[in-house]
Design an enzyme around this catalytic site. Structure first.
Site, mmCIF file in Angstrom:
data_model
loop_
_atom_site.group_PDB
_atom_site.id
_atom_site.type_symbol
_atom_site.label_atom_id
_atom_site.label_comp_id
_atom_site.label_asym_id
_atom_site.label_seq_id
_atom_site.Cartn_x
_atom_site.Cartn_y
_atom_site.Cartn_z
ATOM 1 N N HIS A 61 38.264 40.204 37.727
ATOM 2 C CA HIS A 61 38.525 39.846 36.332
ATOM 3 C C HIS A 61 38.716 38.342 36.140
ATOM 4 O O HIS A 61 39.167 37.649 37.046
ATOM 5 C CB HIS A 61 39.797 40.542 35.837
ATOM 6 C CG HIS A 61 39.780 42.018 36.021
ATOM 7 N ND1 HIS A 61 40.892 42.727 36.405
ATOM 8 C CD2 HIS A 61 38.792 42.935 35.890
ATOM 9 C CE1 HIS A 61 40.599 44.007 36.482
ATOM 10 N NE2 HIS A 61 39.333 44.164 36.182
ATOM 11 N N LYS A 71 46.339 31.332 38.060
ATOM 12 C CA LYS A 71 47.278 32.391 38.438
ATOM 13 C C LYS A 71 47.963 32.045 39.752
ATOM 14 O O LYS A 71 47.362 31.442 40.639
ATOM 15 C CB LYS A 71 46.551 33.726 38.624
ATOM 16 C CG LYS A 71 45.926 34.282 37.376
ATOM 17 C CD LYS A 71 45.206 35.585 37.667
ATOM 18 C CE LYS A 71 44.556 36.142 36.416
ATOM 19 N NZ LYS A 71 43.795 37.363 36.715
ATOM 20 N N GLU A 142 37.735 38.572 27.719
ATOM 21 C CA GLU A 142 37.685 39.077 29.094
ATOM 22 C C GLU A 142 36.287 38.903 29.674
ATOM 23 O O GLU A 142 35.289 39.046 28.985
ATOM 24 C CB GLU A 142 38.000 40.578 29.134
ATOM 25 C CG GLU A 142 39.411 40.945 28.867
ATOM 26 C CD GLU A 142 39.631 42.449 28.963
ATOM 27 O OE1 GLU A 142 38.707 43.235 28.641
ATOM 28 O OE2 GLU A 142 40.727 42.833 29.362
ATOM 29 N N LYS A 168 36.589 51.163 33.391
ATOM 30 C CA LYS A 168 36.139 49.836 32.971
ATOM 31 C C LYS A 168 35.593 49.036 34.162
ATOM 32 O O LYS A 168 34.543 48.399 34.071
ATOM 33 C CB LYS A 168 37.315 49.106 32.327
ATOM 34 C CG LYS A 168 36.963 47.890 31.546
ATOM 35 C CD LYS A 168 38.220 47.393 30.837
ATOM 36 C CE LYS A 168 37.955 46.183 30.013
ATOM 37 N NZ LYS A 168 39.156 45.729 29.318
#
Length: 181
Positions: A61, A71, A142, A168
């Protein structure tokens, strides 16, 4: 905190100094001052946590501009294989990845600057995964890449028959067909 460089510029592994005795242990899991001195001037705005069972694979992702995210990830229970894929246009390491095992035992953290797709696979019976983000989640921005894209060549350290994906995550495009940075 020890900073360990990886093969891809900007991706670093952080190893905390752990103080332990017969009572247990203590370590500083985050210090803005030390992080900015040794890694990056990044302001985290959101902390997330997920719990997953063995075989769960989440990813790969990322968020599209203007909501790209850096992150800082870690595991507080269990063990995962954490993967970052360079999706920065024009990068000499575009499409390359770094994989690192994060666990409650090794207490390592992995910093991903903006411009990387991210995913992890749970290698233990259960894992609790925490991560800090420098941008809020934006569902309309996204992006994602197939975890098993042969162009990426990622060894997720799980037998294929044990991999558990969300509906997904089963439908993501390959790198060559994805919308990326």
């Amino acid at each position: 905190m020890k900073v360990i460089d990886t093969e891809i510029e900007g991706l670093v592994i952080l190893e905390p100094q752990v103080f332990g005795d017969d009572r247990g242990y203590f370590f500083e899991s985050f210090s803005l001052k030390r992080f900015e001195e040794k890694v990056s001037k990044t302001v985290f705005v959101q902390d997330n946590e997920s719990k997953s069972k063995y075989g769960v694979l989440r990813g790969l992702h990322y968020q599209l501009p203007p909501y790209t995210q850096a992150k800082l990830v870690r595991v507080v229970k269990g063990r995962v294989l954490d993967v970052a894929v360079d999706i920065r246009k024009g990068s000499p390491t575009f499409g390359k990845h770094v994989a690192v095992e994060l666990s409650e035992e090794n207490k390592l953290q992995f910093f991903l600057p903006k411009g990387f797709a991210h995913g992890f696979a749970v290698l233990s019976e259960e894992a609790v995964f925490q991560y800090k983000c420098d941008e809020y989640y934006a569902p309309d921005h996204e992006g994602a890449i197939r975890y098993d894209d042969p162009e990426l060549g990622i060894d997720w350290k799980l037998p294929v028959e044990d991999i558990i994906l969300s509906e997904k995550d089963k439908k993501h495009p390959r790198l060559q067909d994805a919308i990326w940075l």
